[in-house]
Enzyme design. Structure first.
Site, PDB file in Angstrom:
ATOM      1  N   SER A 123      34.967  33.744  40.609  1.00 54.84           N
ATOM      2  CA  SER A 123      34.636  35.063  41.191  1.00 54.84           C
ATOM      3  C   SER A 123      33.326  35.617  40.621  1.00 54.84           C
ATOM      4  O   SER A 123      33.227  36.803  40.307  1.00 54.84           O
ATOM      5  CB  SER A 123      35.791  36.052  41.005  1.00 54.84           C
ATOM      6  OG  SER A 123      36.962  35.582  41.628  1.00 54.84           O
ATOM      7  N   THR A 175      30.076  42.839  41.105  1.00 56.83           N
ATOM      8  CA  THR A 175      29.155  43.333  42.139  1.00 56.83           C
ATOM      9  C   THR A 175      29.847  43.347  43.505  1.00 56.83           C
ATOM     10  O   THR A 175      29.388  44.025  44.411  1.00 56.83           O
ATOM     11  CB  THR A 175      27.878  42.453  42.215  1.00 56.83           C
ATOM     12  OG1 THR A 175      28.260  41.062  42.193  1.00 56.83           O
ATOM     13  CG2 THR A 175      26.938  42.706  41.043  1.00 56.83           C
ATOM     14  N   ARG A 231      47.569  51.264  43.165  1.00 49.95           N
ATOM     15  CA  ARG A 231      46.747  50.269  42.463  1.00 49.95           C
ATOM     16  C   ARG A 231      46.113  50.849  41.190  1.00 49.95           C
ATOM     17  O   ARG A 231      45.965  50.150  40.188  1.00 49.95           O
ATOM     18  CB  ARG A 231      45.646  49.730  43.398  1.00 49.95           C
ATOM     19  CG  ARG A 231      46.194  48.884  44.544  1.00 49.95           C
ATOM     20  CD  ARG A 231      45.049  48.373  45.434  1.00 49.95           C
ATOM     21  NE  ARG A 231      44.142  47.497  44.703  1.00 49.95           N
ATOM     22  CZ  ARG A 231      44.331  46.192  44.512  1.00 49.95           C
ATOM     23  NH1 ARG A 231      45.386  45.604  45.036  1.00 49.95           N
ATOM     24  NH2 ARG A 231      43.462  45.484  43.837  1.00 49.95           N
ATOM     25  N   HIS A 255      45.390  49.598  37.207  1.00 50.35           N
ATOM     26  CA  HIS A 255      44.137  49.599  36.436  1.00 50.35           C
ATOM     27  C   HIS A 255      44.333  50.331  35.104  1.00 50.35           C
ATOM     28  O   HIS A 255      43.765  49.941  34.083  1.00 50.35           O
ATOM     29  CB  HIS A 255      43.005  50.223  37.248  1.00 50.35           C
ATOM     30  CG  HIS A 255      42.682  49.462  38.496  1.00 50.35           C
ATOM     31  ND1 HIS A 255      42.466  48.098  38.491  1.00 50.35           N
ATOM     32  CD2 HIS A 255      42.568  49.841  39.798  1.00 50.35           C
ATOM     33  CE1 HIS A 255      42.222  47.690  39.733  1.00 50.35           C
ATOM     34  NE2 HIS A 255      42.281  48.725  40.540  1.00 50.35           N
ATOM     35  N   ASN A 305      33.165  44.171  43.829  1.00 49.35           N
ATOM     36  CA  ASN A 305      34.299  45.102  43.822  1.00 49.35           C
ATOM     37  C   ASN A 305      34.008  46.432  44.535  1.00 49.35           C
ATOM     38  O   ASN A 305      34.928  47.205  44.815  1.00 49.35           O
ATOM     39  CB  ASN A 305      34.808  45.358  42.396  1.00 49.35           C
ATOM     40  CG  ASN A 305      35.585  44.192  41.809  1.00 49.35           C
ATOM     41  OD1 ASN A 305      35.548  43.946  40.609  1.00 49.35           O
ATOM     42  ND2 ASN A 305      36.321  43.455  42.640  1.00 49.35           N
ATOM     43  N   ARG A 330      41.456  33.227  32.673  1.00 49.00           N
ATOM     44  CA  ARG A 330      41.730  34.040  33.857  1.00 49.00           C
ATOM     45  C   ARG A 330      43.225  34.155  34.046  1.00 49.00           C
ATOM     46  O   ARG A 330      43.885  33.176  34.394  1.00 49.00           O
ATOM     47  CB  ARG A 330      41.096  33.456  35.128  1.00 49.00           C
ATOM     48  CG  ARG A 330      41.349  34.395  36.326  1.00 49.00           C
ATOM     49  CD  ARG A 330      40.483  34.131  37.522  1.00 49.00           C
ATOM     50  NE  ARG A 330      40.614  35.236  38.473  1.00 49.00           N
ATOM     51  CZ  ARG A 330      39.793  35.508  39.455  1.00 49.00           C
ATOM     52  NH1 ARG A 330      38.738  34.755  39.660  1.00 49.00           N
ATOM     53  NH2 ARG A 330      40.004  36.548  40.254  1.00 49.00           N
ATOM     54  N   ASP A 374      42.244  40.094  35.577  1.00 55.53           N
ATOM     55  CA  ASP A 374      42.681  40.141  36.981  1.00 55.53           C
ATOM     56  C   ASP A 374      44.197  40.294  37.115  1.00 55.53           C
ATOM     57  O   ASP A 374      44.950  39.816  36.265  1.00 55.53           O
ATOM     58  CB  ASP A 374      42.230  38.832  37.672  1.00 55.53           C
ATOM     59  CG  ASP A 374      42.296  38.944  39.185  1.00 55.53           C
ATOM     60  OD1 ASP A 374      42.293  40.072  39.711  1.00 55.53           O
ATOM     61  OD2 ASP A 374      42.363  37.882  39.838  1.00 55.53           O
ATOM     62  N   GLY A 375      44.608  40.954  38.205  1.00 55.57           N
ATOM     63  CA  GLY A 375      46.039  41.077  38.505  1.00 55.57           C
ATOM     64  C   GLY A 375      46.584  42.499  38.410  1.00 55.57           C
ATOM     65  O   GLY A 375      47.793  42.713  38.557  1.00 55.57           O
TER      66      GLY A 375
END
Ligand code: IPE
Ligand code: IPE
Ligand code: MG
Length: 242
Positions: free
Chosen positions: A198, A68, A35, A39, A70, A190, A22-23
């Site tokens: 999450s 599920t 964004r 990724h 996202n 995390r 994450d992040g």
């Protein structure tokens, strides 16, 4: 070096580490980038981390790549993530003999494009021969969805006469999960500063040690994994005992 760290270094690494990657979005935003650039940098962090886990002798690495939930993101962002996943898997298929990573996919792949489903299938089949580190890639994965699908599969087997309802035990249900052949993760990491599951590995995390780090996933490197493992070694795991 603190005495606790010395002790930590002599303890075995966890067999199974799971990571909520994450992040990525915040990493990109900080740099004024789209964004999707976050990724892409996240995919690099995954490569680094998988290699490092192999070096450390970690047997299973489970990574949360797409939940599920996202799908709620913009069509552009979802398409960008799917494109990166395809690119990553194509490269992984080419590098397979070098990396010796065994791939498994956790999640409902039927919602992915036929091309991506084929890449997942090829990666899983062609890497089945490797035994160094198994990467469980969670794609369109949700912990609740996994338990619902496992329950439905058990119910179907009851209807088919294979089981009676009273045969259901924790062990039997575990056998219907994506993780059927995989031990529960000892450590779940995390990054990004968020402190929630999450919907990740709800069943399997019953007694996992959670380590939350402030680093954003694209910046995650070997020293962060070392830090998480050292923290894990400082924990006192009781499993409900004393
Ligand atoms: C994780 O990074 C990647 C996916 C969920 C696909 P995010 O995209 O959630 O990044 P933040 O949390 O917005 O920074
Ligand atoms: C969890 O991160 C899912 C993945 C990392 C793939 P999210 O960014 O989707 O989670 P929330 O929205 O912060 O809970
Ligand atoms: Mg996020």
């Amino acid at each position: 070096m603190a005495a606790t760290d010395k002790k930590a270094n002599t303890q075995p690494v966890p067999r199974h580490i799971a990571i909520i990657m994450d992040g990525n979005g915040r990493w990109a935003k900080k740099r004024g980038l789209p964004r999707t650039a976050g990724h892409a940098a996240g995919a690099e962090a995954f490569r680094r981390t998988a290699n490092y886990c192999r070096t450390l002798g970690v047997e299973y690495l489970t990574v949360y790549a797409f939940s599920t939930e996202n799908w709620k993101r913009s069509a552009d962002e979802v398409a960008g993530i799917m494109k990166l996943l395809g690119k990553y898997l194509e490269e992984a298929l080419l590098d397979m003999e070098k990396n010796h990573v065994r791939f498994k996919f956790f999640g409902d792949l039927t919602r992915l494009s036929p091309e991506l489903q084929k890449l997942c299938q090829d990666a899983q089949e062609r890497s089945a021969q490797y035994h160094e580190v198994q990467v469980n890639f969670c794609l369109n994965y949700g912990g609740r969805d996994e338990i619902v699908k496992a329950s439905a599969a058990f119910a179907a087997d009851v209807a088919a006469g294979k089981y009676k309802p009273e045969d259901l035990t924790e062990e039997v249900l575990s056998g219907y999960l994506y993780s059927a052949d995989v031990p529960d993760p000892e450590l779940i990491i995390r990054p990004s500063g968020e402190m929630r599951t999450s919907n990740f590995l709800l069943w399997q995390s019953a007694y996992s040690e959670y380590v939350f780090l402030n680093v954003l996933w694209p910046d995650f490197g070997p020293k962060d994994l070392d830090e998480a493992i050292a923290e894990y070694h400082r924990r006192n795991r009781r499993f409900g005992g004393v």
